[in-house]
Motif scaffolding. Structure first.
Motif, short mmCIF file in Angstrom:
data_model
loop_
_atom_site.label_atom_id
_atom_site.label_comp_id
_atom_site.label_asym_id
_atom_site.label_seq_id
_atom_site.Cartn_x
_atom_site.Cartn_y
_atom_site.Cartn_z
N VAL A 1 0.52 7.75 -8.16
CA VAL A 1 -0.98 8.17 -8.09
C VAL A 1 -0.98 9.60 -7.75
N HIS A 2 -0.32 9.87 -6.64
CA HIS A 2 -0.35 11.28 -6.06
C HIS A 2 -0.10 12.28 -6.99
N ASP A 3 1.19 11.90 -7.65
CA ASP A 3 1.56 12.91 -8.57
C ASP A 3 0.75 13.16 -9.95
N ASP A 4 0.06 12.07 -10.31
CA ASP A 4 -0.89 12.15 -11.18
C ASP A 4 -1.97 12.86 -11.05
N LEU A 5 -2.65 12.92 -9.91
CA LEU A 5 -3.71 13.65 -9.35
C LEU A 5 -3.31 14.94 -8.98
N GLY A 6 -1.85 15.54 -9.17
CA GLY A 6 -1.52 16.79 -8.52
C GLY A 6 -1.77 17.04 -7.14
N GLN A 7 -1.36 15.92 -6.28
CA GLN A 7 -1.56 15.93 -4.93
C GLN A 7 -0.25 15.33 -4.26
N PRO A 8 0.76 15.74 -4.51
CA PRO A 8 2.00 15.27 -4.09
C PRO A 8 2.31 15.09 -2.55
N GLU A 9 1.68 15.94 -2.03
CA GLU A 9 1.72 16.04 -0.57
C GLU A 9 1.03 15.01 0.16
N ARG A 10 0.20 14.31 -0.34
CA ARG A 10 -0.32 13.18 0.37
C ARG A 10 0.57 12.16 0.97
N ASP A 11 -0.04 11.61 1.99
CA ASP A 11 0.85 10.45 2.83
C ASP A 11 0.74 9.12 1.92
N PRO A 12 1.90 8.73 1.59
CA PRO A 12 1.92 7.35 0.91
C PRO A 12 1.49 6.37 1.71
N GLN A 13 1.88 6.31 3.04
CA GLN A 13 1.61 5.18 3.87
C GLN A 13 -0.07 4.97 4.09
N ALA A 14 -0.50 6.20 4.17
CA ALA A 14 -1.99 6.38 4.30
C ALA A 14 -2.83 5.75 3.06
N SER A 15 -2.42 6.05 1.79
CA SER A 15 -2.89 5.65 0.51
C SER A 15 -2.71 4.32 0.43
N ALA A 16 -1.37 3.68 0.67
CA ALA A 16 -1.05 2.27 0.60
C ALA A 16 -2.25 1.47 1.76
N ALA A 17 -2.29 1.98 2.94
CA ALA A 17 -3.28 1.17 3.84
C ALA A 17 -4.64 1.04 3.24
N TRP A 18 -5.12 2.20 2.69
CA TRP A 18 -6.34 2.10 1.91
C TRP A 18 -6.60 1.05 0.97
N ILE A 19 -5.44 1.42 -0.12
CA ILE A 19 -5.31 0.19 -1.26
C ILE A 19 -5.34 -1.39 -0.65
N ASN A 20 -4.62 -1.44 0.41
CA ASN A 20 -4.12 -2.90 1.09
C ASN A 20 -5.61 -3.61 1.42
N GLU A 21 -6.25 -2.49 2.06
CA GLU A 21 -7.51 -3.02 2.61
C GLU A 21 -8.63 -3.32 1.47
N ARG A 22 -8.84 -2.54 0.55
CA ARG A 22 -9.61 -2.69 -0.47
C ARG A 22 -9.14 -3.95 -1.39
N ILE A 23 -7.97 -3.91 -1.68
CA ILE A 23 -7.45 -5.01 -2.47
C ILE A 23 -7.76 -6.62 -2.11
N LEU A 24 -7.31 -6.31 -0.73
CA LEU A 24 -7.59 -7.86 0.12
C LEU A 24 -9.11 -8.09 0.02
N GLU A 25 -9.98 -7.10 -0.01
CA GLU A 25 -11.34 -7.76 -0.14
C GLU A 25 -11.61 -7.94 -1.49
N LEU A 26 -11.08 -7.44 -2.64
CA LEU A 26 -11.46 -7.81 -3.89
C LEU A 26 -10.59 -9.28 -4.04
N PHE A 27 -9.59 -9.44 -3.57
CA PHE A 27 -8.65 -10.75 -3.91
C PHE A 27 -9.70 -11.80 -3.26
N ARG A 28 -10.40 -11.85 -2.16
CA ARG A 28 -11.30 -12.67 -1.58
C ARG A 28 -12.34 -13.08 -2.51
N THR A 29 -12.82 -12.12 -3.22
CA THR A 29 -13.90 -12.29 -4.08
C THR A 29 -13.40 -13.64 -5.23
N GLY A 30 -12.20 -13.84 -5.46
CA GLY A 30 -11.72 -14.91 -6.41
C GLY A 30 -10.94 -14.28 -7.31
#
Length: 211
Positions: free
Chosen positions: A47-76
């Motif tokens: 994701v970071h490379d595709d956006l041209g932002q390789p300097e971003r923290d992968p752990q911070a991005s992963a935490a964001w994704i994990n929180e959002r996908i948990l919300e989506l999974f709970r919808t069914g």
């Protein structure tokens, strides 16, 4: 799990594009295809490379994704065609069964509300192995937990990454592509849908008649 048993890849699409939008960009189709079946760490690098932002923290991005996908999974979650019936047939036959996924344990725990916690004798999550798919460790770990030689196992996968992991481990492979085409390879049997899979096919992949 994702794309093989449940139709969750669309939910990942939502979360990944939302993350890209928070970074001021849009995830390309090529990057999205490359992510399918990979570990969270590898996905965030893509994701970071595709956006041209390789300097971003992968752990911070992963935490964001994990929180959002948990919300989506709970919808069914919706089962993939034929997946529930095949899993029930395997369990009814008393065949040892493991879930081997690149997703992390918190997400898998939510998915198990749909899949059934008694559907598997073992669960191997992406955050519980030292090396994720396409490394063979996830499938070798599953076979060890089941107490079954890996050569007596059939892995069912929907992505090239998962297929590579299963093949490297030494399992027979049944591929049911969803988001990404899977190249033809020795030891890989492909179907368009699990509606065409049954116990006889799984036995045939191991070169034996069903018990």
């Amino acid at each position: 799990m994702d794309g093989t048993l449940v139709d969750s890849e669309k939910l990942w699409d939502v979360a990944l594009q939302e993350l890209a939008a928070t970074y001021g960009g849009t995830l390309s189709a090529a990057a999205r295809r490359a992510i399918v079946g990979t570990s969270m760490a590898a996905s965030m690098r893509i994701v970071h490379d595709d956006l041209g932002q390789p300097e971003r923290d992968p752990q911070a991005s992963a935490a964001w994704i994990n929180e959002r996908i948990l919300e989506l999974f709970r919808t069914g979650l919706a089962w993939r065609p034929g997946a529930s019936a095949l899993l029930r047939a395997v369990r009814a036959a008393g065949i040892p069964t493991a879930l081997v996924t690149s997703s992390g344990r918190p997400l898998v725990e939510v998915a198990l509300d749909t899949l059934g916690r008694d559907s598997f004798d073992a669960v191997v999550c992406g955050d519980e192995v030292d090396a994720a798919k396409p490394h063979p460790e996830p499938y070798l770990t599953a076979a060890r937990l089941l107490g079954v030689p890996i050569g007596r196992c059939v892995a069912i996968e929907d992505s090239p990454t998962g297929v590579a992991s299963a093949l490297a481990a030494g399992a027979a492979v049944l591929a049911v592509p969803l988001e990404v085409p899977i190249p033809a390879a020795d030891g890989v049997h492909q179907l368009e849908s699990l509606t065409a899979a049954d116990l006889e096919l799984l036995a045939a992949l191991l070169g034996e008649p069903p018990a």
